[in-house]
Design a protein around this motif. Structure first.
Motif, PDB file in Angstrom:
ATOM      1  N   HIS A 164     -82.329 -15.425  14.749  1.00  0.00           N
ATOM      2  CA  HIS A 164     -81.206 -15.599  14.114  1.00  0.00           C
ATOM      3  C   HIS A 164     -81.015 -17.013  13.271  1.00  0.00           C
ATOM      4  CE1 HIS A 164     -78.919 -12.765  16.467  1.00  0.00           C
ATOM      5  NE2 HIS A 164     -79.456 -13.257  17.625  1.00  0.00           N
ATOM      6  N   ARG A 165     -82.404 -17.289  13.266  1.00  0.00           N
ATOM      7  CA  ARG A 165     -82.618 -18.686  12.536  1.00  0.00           C
ATOM      8  C   ARG A 165     -82.269 -18.285  11.068  1.00  0.00           C
ATOM      9  NH1 ARG A 165     -87.030 -15.648  12.750  1.00  0.00           N
ATOM     10  NH2 ARG A 165     -88.385 -15.262  10.946  1.00  0.00           N
ATOM     11  N   LEU A 166     -82.015 -19.684  10.559  1.00  0.00           N
ATOM     12  CA  LEU A 166     -81.702 -19.861   9.064  1.00  0.00           C
ATOM     13  C   LEU A 166     -82.896 -20.346   8.261  1.00  0.00           C
ATOM     14  CD1 LEU A 166     -78.140 -21.698   9.224  1.00  0.00           C
ATOM     15  CD2 LEU A 166     -78.707 -19.170   8.743  1.00  0.00           C
ATOM     16  N   LEU A 167     -83.698 -21.170   9.147  1.00  0.00           N
ATOM     17  CA  LEU A 167     -84.921 -21.535   8.409  1.00  0.00           C
ATOM     18  C   LEU A 167     -86.066 -21.229   9.293  1.00  0.00           C
ATOM     19  CD1 LEU A 167     -83.491 -25.121   8.019  1.00  0.00           C
ATOM     20  CD2 LEU A 167     -83.747 -23.421   6.127  1.00  0.00           C
ATOM     21  N   ASP A 168     -87.247 -20.920   8.737  1.00  0.00           N
ATOM     22  CA  ASP A 168     -88.355 -20.846   9.468  1.00  0.00           C
ATOM     23  C   ASP A 168     -89.094 -21.985   9.761  1.00  0.00           C
ATOM     24  OD1 ASP A 168     -88.698 -17.884   9.144  1.00  0.00           O
ATOM     25  OD2 ASP A 168     -89.640 -17.942   7.239  1.00  0.00           O
ATOM     26  N   VAL A 169     -89.503 -22.086  11.020  1.00  0.00           N
ATOM     27  CA  VAL A 169     -90.086 -23.509  11.578  1.00  0.00           C
ATOM     28  C   VAL A 169     -91.719 -23.148  11.834  1.00  0.00           C
ATOM     29  CG1 VAL A 169     -90.035 -25.269  13.451  1.00  0.00           C
ATOM     30  CG2 VAL A 169     -87.769 -23.868  12.606  1.00  0.00           C
ATOM     31  N   GLN A 170     -92.359 -24.158  11.425  1.00  0.00           N
ATOM     32  CA  GLN A 170     -93.670 -24.184  11.539  1.00  0.00           C
ATOM     33  C   GLN A 170     -94.299 -25.072  12.474  1.00  0.00           C
ATOM     34  OE1 GLN A 170     -95.770 -21.829   9.789  1.00  0.00           O
ATOM     35  NE2 GLN A 170     -93.543 -21.042   8.843  1.00  0.00           N
ATOM     36  N   ASP A 171     -94.180 -24.506  13.708  1.00  0.00           N
ATOM     37  CA  ASP A 171     -94.947 -25.559  14.799  1.00  0.00           C
ATOM     38  C   ASP A 171     -95.549 -24.524  15.730  1.00  0.00           C
ATOM     39  OD1 ASP A 171     -92.884 -24.409  16.448  1.00  0.00           O
ATOM     40  OD2 ASP A 171     -91.602 -26.203  16.308  1.00  0.00           O
ATOM     41  N   ALA A 172     -96.145 -24.863  16.844  1.00  0.00           N
ATOM     42  CA  ALA A 172     -96.782 -24.300  17.762  1.00  0.00           C
ATOM     43  C   ALA A 172     -95.975 -23.780  18.904  1.00  0.00           C
ATOM     44  CB  ALA A 172     -98.218 -24.658  18.209  1.00  0.00           C
ATOM     45  N   LEU A 173     -94.738 -24.193  19.071  1.00  0.00           N
ATOM     46  CA  LEU A 173     -93.829 -23.751  20.176  1.00  0.00           C
ATOM     47  C   LEU A 173     -93.553 -22.267  20.196  1.00  0.00           C
ATOM     48  CD1 LEU A 173     -91.284 -26.689  19.965  1.00  0.00           C
ATOM     49  CD2 LEU A 173     -93.169 -26.356  21.440  1.00  0.00           C
ATOM     50  N   PRO A 174     -93.312 -21.707  21.581  1.00  0.00           N
ATOM     51  CA  PRO A 174     -93.024 -20.312  21.657  1.00  0.00           C
ATOM     52  C   PRO A 174     -91.636 -20.120  20.907  1.00  0.00           C
ATOM     53  CG  PRO A 174     -93.034 -21.315  23.782  1.00  0.00           C
ATOM     54  CD  PRO A 174     -93.589 -22.535  22.659  1.00  0.00           C
ATOM     55  N   LYS A 175     -91.351 -18.968  20.130  1.00  0.00           N
ATOM     56  CA  LYS A 175     -90.179 -18.790  19.493  1.00  0.00           C
ATOM     57  C   LYS A 175     -89.801 -17.509  20.193  1.00  0.00           C
ATOM     58  CE  LYS A 175     -91.865 -21.021  15.288  1.00  0.00           C
ATOM     59  NZ  LYS A 175     -92.903 -21.718  16.031  1.00  0.00           N
ATOM     60  N   TYR A 176     -88.723 -17.606  21.000  1.00  0.00           N
ATOM     61  CA  TYR A 176     -88.209 -16.555  21.853  1.00  0.00           C
ATOM     62  C   TYR A 176     -86.883 -15.955  20.640  1.00  0.00           C
ATOM     63  CZ  TYR A 176     -90.620 -18.301  25.783  1.00  0.00           C
ATOM     64  OH  TYR A 176     -91.393 -18.612  26.751  1.00  0.00           O
ATOM     65  N   LEU A 177     -87.150 -14.725  20.795  1.00  0.00           N
ATOM     66  CA  LEU A 177     -86.285 -14.080  19.624  1.00  0.00           C
ATOM     67  C   LEU A 177     -84.809 -13.997  20.045  1.00  0.00           C
ATOM     68  CD1 LEU A 177     -88.526 -10.829  18.877  1.00  0.00           C
ATOM     69  CD2 LEU A 177     -88.006 -13.007  17.276  1.00  0.00           C
ATOM     70  N   ASP A 178     -84.695 -14.048  21.457  1.00  0.00           N
ATOM     71  CA  ASP A 178     -83.157 -14.228  22.189  1.00  0.00           C
ATOM     72  C   ASP A 178     -83.504 -15.477  23.062  1.00  0.00           C
ATOM     73  OD1 ASP A 178     -81.839 -12.145  20.567  1.00  0.00           O
ATOM     74  OD2 ASP A 178     -83.333 -10.689  21.598  1.00  0.00           O
ATOM     75  N   GLY A 179     -83.239 -15.143  24.424  1.00  0.00           N
ATOM     76  CA  GLY A 179     -83.130 -16.198  25.345  1.00  0.00           C
ATOM     77  C   GLY A 179     -84.643 -16.158  25.815  1.00  0.00           C
TER      78      GLY A 179
END
Length: 142
Positions: free
Chosen positions: A119-134
């Motif tokens: 649901h992001r508005l902006l792409d984020v460039q980092d190494a953290l996991p990006k859970y699509l939901d919870g």
């Protein structure tokens, strides 16, 4: 850099005291947080309610009209001091902590994940996991 024991609103009227460690540290991209907190990404830590107390001043509360969310804010400057999520946890904005620490977050409070990344508005460039939901669901392919 150590974790502060207290946080203040911008005008200094309200002070929060914290003890222990947060249960979660995240950047949330969900529509509810975006709408409720007025930001494109809600960067915050979630604490058990008894670990965060108001040690000076008082706050007003606004309950979301349809969801189990409450925002608590200083009645003088209007700054959000914490939210209460559907689990009853107190969710502290990282902006309060960063201000208390001279502009940076201590390592112990830095986000460890992105939630609701689909649901992001902006792409984020980092190494953290990006859970699509919870955090118990799939992550985004990088």
């Amino acid at each position: 850099m150590s974790v502060p024991n207290t946080l203040q609103c911008l005008c200094g009227t309200v002070e929060l005291s914290m003890r222990g460690a947060p249960a979660a540290r995240a950047n949330c991209h969900c529509r509810s947080c975006r709408d409720f907190y007025g930001t494109s990404v809600w960067s915050a830590t979630a604490w058990a309610a008894d670990q965060v107390t108001i040690s000076r001043g008082s706050v007003s509360a606004f309950k979301h009209p349809a969801k189990r969310l409450t925002r608590h804010f200083c009645t003088v400057c209007g700054e959000t001091m914490f939210g209460t999520n559907r689990l009853g946890m107190r969710v502290l904005p990282n902006s309060l902590v960063a201000r208390a620490c001279g502009g940076e977050l201590p390592d112990a409070l830095k986000p460890t994940m992105h939630l609701f990344y689909r649901h992001r508005l902006l792409d984020v460039q980092d190494a953290l996991p990006k859970y699509l939901d919870g955090w118990d669901g799939p992550t985004a392919a990088l």
